[in-house]
Design a protein around this motif. Structure first.
Motif, PDB file in Angstrom:
ATOM      1  N   TRP A  50      31.697  -5.995  18.237  1.00 55.48           N
ATOM      2  CA  TRP A  50      30.975  -5.097  17.556  1.00 55.48           C
ATOM      3  C   TRP A  50      30.277  -5.417  16.248  1.00 55.48           C
ATOM      4  CZ3 TRP A  50      30.496  -1.587  13.418  1.00 55.48           C
ATOM      5  CH2 TRP A  50      29.781  -0.412  13.644  1.00 55.48           C
ATOM      6  N   LEU A  51      31.172  -6.430  15.538  1.00 50.26           N
ATOM      7  CA  LEU A  51      30.693  -6.917  14.184  1.00 50.26           C
ATOM      8  C   LEU A  51      29.388  -7.747  14.802  1.00 50.26           C
ATOM      9  CD1 LEU A  51      31.485  -7.470  11.232  1.00 50.26           C
ATOM     10  CD2 LEU A  51      32.813  -9.520  12.012  1.00 50.26           C
ATOM     11  N   MET A  52      29.405  -8.332  15.891  1.00 42.83           N
ATOM     12  CA  MET A  52      28.066  -9.254  16.145  1.00 42.83           C
ATOM     13  C   MET A  52      27.280  -8.292  16.676  1.00 42.83           C
ATOM     14  SD  MET A  52      29.983 -12.504  18.304  1.00 42.83           S
ATOM     15  CE  MET A  52      31.277 -11.452  18.916  1.00 42.83           C
ATOM     16  N   ILE A  53      27.479  -7.304  17.161  1.00 43.58           N
ATOM     17  CA  ILE A  53      26.357  -6.545  17.730  1.00 43.58           C
ATOM     18  C   ILE A  53      25.619  -5.712  16.922  1.00 43.58           C
ATOM     19  CG2 ILE A  53      25.582  -4.440  19.336  1.00 43.58           C
ATOM     20  CD1 ILE A  53      27.976  -5.375  21.190  1.00 43.58           C
ATOM     21  N   TYR A  54      26.518  -5.168  15.857  1.00 42.28           N
ATOM     22  CA  TYR A  54      25.793  -3.885  14.791  1.00 42.28           C
ATOM     23  C   TYR A  54      24.520  -4.567  14.146  1.00 42.28           C
ATOM     24  CZ  TYR A  54      25.558  -1.630  10.293  1.00 42.28           C
ATOM     25  OH  TYR A  54      25.255  -0.934   9.460  1.00 42.28           O
ATOM     26  N   PRO A  55      24.429  -5.711  13.668  1.00 47.36           N
ATOM     27  CA  PRO A  55      23.377  -6.247  12.834  1.00 47.36           C
ATOM     28  C   PRO A  55      21.871  -6.135  13.812  1.00 47.36           C
ATOM     29  CG  PRO A  55      25.090  -7.829  12.555  1.00 47.36           C
ATOM     30  CD  PRO A  55      25.258  -6.874  13.664  1.00 47.36           C
ATOM     31  N   MET A  56      22.218  -6.266  15.153  1.00 45.17           N
ATOM     32  CA  MET A  56      20.834  -6.058  15.905  1.00 45.17           C
ATOM     33  C   MET A  56      20.561  -4.807  16.196  1.00 45.17           C
ATOM     34  SD  MET A  56      19.895  -7.840  19.603  1.00 45.17           S
ATOM     35  CE  MET A  56      18.382  -7.417  20.307  1.00 45.17           C
ATOM     36  N   MET A  57      21.560  -3.883  16.358  1.00 45.29           N
ATOM     37  CA  MET A  57      21.346  -2.327  16.356  1.00 45.29           C
ATOM     38  C   MET A  57      20.699  -1.629  15.125  1.00 45.29           C
ATOM     39  SD  MET A  57      22.187  -1.934  19.307  1.00 45.29           S
ATOM     40  CE  MET A  57      23.444  -1.754  20.833  1.00 45.29           C
ATOM     41  N   THR A 207      12.113  -4.340   2.981  1.00 39.70           N
ATOM     42  CA  THR A 207      12.450  -5.441   2.202  1.00 39.70           C
ATOM     43  C   THR A 207      14.237  -5.463   2.102  1.00 39.70           C
ATOM     44  OG1 THR A 207      10.950  -5.499   1.080  1.00 39.70           O
ATOM     45  CG2 THR A 207      12.599  -6.664  -0.139  1.00 39.70           C
ATOM     46  N   ALA A 208      14.954  -3.971   1.663  1.00 35.60           N
ATOM     47  CA  ALA A 208      16.521  -4.040   1.572  1.00 35.60           C
ATOM     48  C   ALA A 208      17.067  -4.073   2.767  1.00 35.60           C
ATOM     49  CB  ALA A 208      16.333  -2.531   0.891  1.00 35.60           C
ATOM     50  N   LEU A 209      16.351  -3.753   3.726  1.00 33.85           N
ATOM     51  CA  LEU A 209      16.834  -4.056   5.173  1.00 33.85           C
ATOM     52  C   LEU A 209      17.020  -5.519   5.476  1.00 33.85           C
ATOM     53  CD1 LEU A 209      17.799  -2.636   7.897  1.00 33.85           C
ATOM     54  CD2 LEU A 209      15.437  -2.565   8.678  1.00 33.85           C
ATOM     55  N   GLY A 210      16.148  -6.121   5.341  1.00 35.21           N
ATOM     56  CA  GLY A 210      16.145  -7.671   5.607  1.00 35.21           C
ATOM     57  C   GLY A 210      17.369  -8.338   4.671  1.00 35.21           C
ATOM     58  N   ARG A 211      17.349  -7.889   3.566  1.00 40.24           N
ATOM     59  CA  ARG A 211      18.481  -8.553   2.825  1.00 40.24           C
ATOM     60  C   ARG A 211      19.751  -8.173   3.202  1.00 40.24           C
ATOM     61  NH1 ARG A 211      15.356  -6.809  -1.931  1.00 40.24           N
ATOM     62  NH2 ARG A 211      16.441  -5.023  -1.895  1.00 40.24           N
ATOM     63  N   PHE A 212      19.902  -6.630   3.827  1.00 45.93           N
ATOM     64  CA  PHE A 212      21.292  -6.377   4.405  1.00 45.93           C
ATOM     65  C   PHE A 212      21.489  -7.202   5.491  1.00 45.93           C
ATOM     66  CE2 PHE A 212      23.302  -3.514   7.453  1.00 45.93           C
ATOM     67  CZ  PHE A 212      24.404  -3.404   6.893  1.00 45.93           C
ATOM     68  N   LEU A 213      20.379  -7.496   6.483  1.00 48.58           N
ATOM     69  CA  LEU A 213      20.611  -8.192   7.489  1.00 48.58           C
ATOM     70  C   LEU A 213      20.992  -9.671   7.469  1.00 48.58           C
ATOM     71  CD1 LEU A 213      17.851  -6.597  10.104  1.00 48.58           C
ATOM     72  CD2 LEU A 213      20.344  -6.303   9.992  1.00 48.58           C
ATOM     73  N   ALA A 214      20.607 -10.193   6.365  1.00 49.95           N
ATOM     74  CA  ALA A 214      20.729 -11.623   5.922  1.00 49.95           C
ATOM     75  C   ALA A 214      22.087 -11.731   5.504  1.00 49.95           C
ATOM     76  CB  ALA A 214      19.668 -11.982   4.826  1.00 49.95           C
TER      77      ALA A 214
END
Length: 338
Positions: A50-57, A207-214
């Motif tokens: 789930w930890l691995m999948i969540y960023p893609m979702m 922009t904020a979403l990109g920082r969060f995903l990184a």
């Protein structure tokens, strides 16, 4: 990619060794953790996946879903490989190796059991880890979600008939709890969490979403490594007790995995798919829903059967092999037009 990510295969190799070592030194601890399951889905492993999948979702954008309908070739590729080719090539390889190539090393009854386990793996396309492989190849999150969802729907109707045909068994009982639990844990819950994060927390701020995903990326990789440690720790005693059986089963599984991927990748090139669609499509076509295969093998043939062992070897082979395919897909991105 950072230095740590570029050496991911090294860290996975280390995680495999650590898992086997810890599993052999602390078997009671891993037995306890292995028992933490719901409908045969291990909950600690589910949390890590789930930890691995969540960023893609979080990347799923429902407004872009219409693109899948305008470009259905990637979806068609996955469905044809998963349901018309892969189960039958797996059965053929099982028969070839365990009835002929390895006939001198394996008793006939044991060989039949190994073949049965391989067939169950071949009939169960992946539900969870494919999101991880898609993310590592910078796949289209929307397209991957649709591909996995349609595969899950088809699996409800096609798994038992195809498995029964290849096994020569007519009374296969599909463990619906396992199928539904895996879909809920690996698709529905992370999707809901991802959508809520995207639309309620970031409100379209890319922009904020990109920082969060990184910021999520290191946790995803640590989740992958922890998953490898657990999977190999769970099976450490089997690996050390039956090394020859593990190797014999792994050989046709490796040929199946690399062969199916090569064929799928070739077709993706011929179909002129975009790389962010082609790579996940081939990963879905290659990987397996091992929880379902293990659960059916145990219910049909028993916990200590050769069939159950074969499905477990499928689990052990999948992560390092799929990572090698991820690396190959990333290195060959320039083969595609986009």
């Amino acid at each position: 990619m950072g230095a740590f990510e570029r050496l991911l295969s090294v860290w996975v190799g280390a995680a495999i060794l650590i898992g086997v070592l810890l599993g052999s030194v602390f078997p009671e601890l891993f037995t306890l953790v292995a028992g933490l399951e719901w409908a045969r889905v291990n909950l600690p492993v589910a949390v890590l996946i789930w930890l691995m999948i969540y960023p893609m979702m979080v990347q799923v954008d429902f407004s872009s879903m219409a693109e899948v309908g305008r470009n259905p070739r990637g979806l068609l590729l996955t469905l044809v490989i998963n349901w018309l080719i892969k189960p039958f090539t797996m059965a053929a390889l099982g028969v070839l190796f365990f009835k002929y190539v390895f006939a001198g090393w394996v008793e006939p009854e044991t060989a039949e059991s190994y073949i049965a386990g391989m067939i169950l793996l071949g009939v169960a396309p992946c539900t969870a880890m494919v999101f991880v492989w898609s993310q590592l190849t910078r796949g289209d999150a929307n397209y991957t979600l649709v591909q996995v969802s349609i595969n899950d729907v088809i699996m409800i109707f096609a798994f038992a008939p195809i498995a029964g045909l290849l096994l020569g068994v007519t009374d296969i009982v599909v463990p619906w709890q396992t199928l539904l639990a895996a879909t809920l844990l690996y698709v529905v819950l992370p999707l809901v969490a991802g959508v809520l994060t995207r639309y309620l927390v970031f409100h379209g701020n890319r922009t904020a979403l990109g920082r969060f995903l990184a910021g999520c990326k290191p946790f995803s990789i640590l989740g992958l490594l922890a998953t490898v440690i657990l999977l190999f720790g769970f099976q450490a005693e089997r690996i050390l007790a039956q090394p020859l059986a593990i190797v014999l089963i792994a050989i046709p599984l490796l040929l199946q995995t690399y062969g199916i991927f090569a064929f799928s990748y070739f077709l993706a090139l011929r179909l002129r798919l975009r790389h962010q669609v082609a790579a996940p499509a081939c990963m879905i076509a290659t990987s397996n829903f091992f929880e379902l295969a293990v659960a059916v093998a145990i219910s049909l043939f028993g916990l200590h059967s050769g069939a159950a062992l074969a499905t477990v070897v499928g689990v052990l082979v999948e992560v390092p092999v799929m990572l090698s395919l991820v690396a190959f897909a990333n290195r060959t991105r320039h083969w595609f037009t986009n």
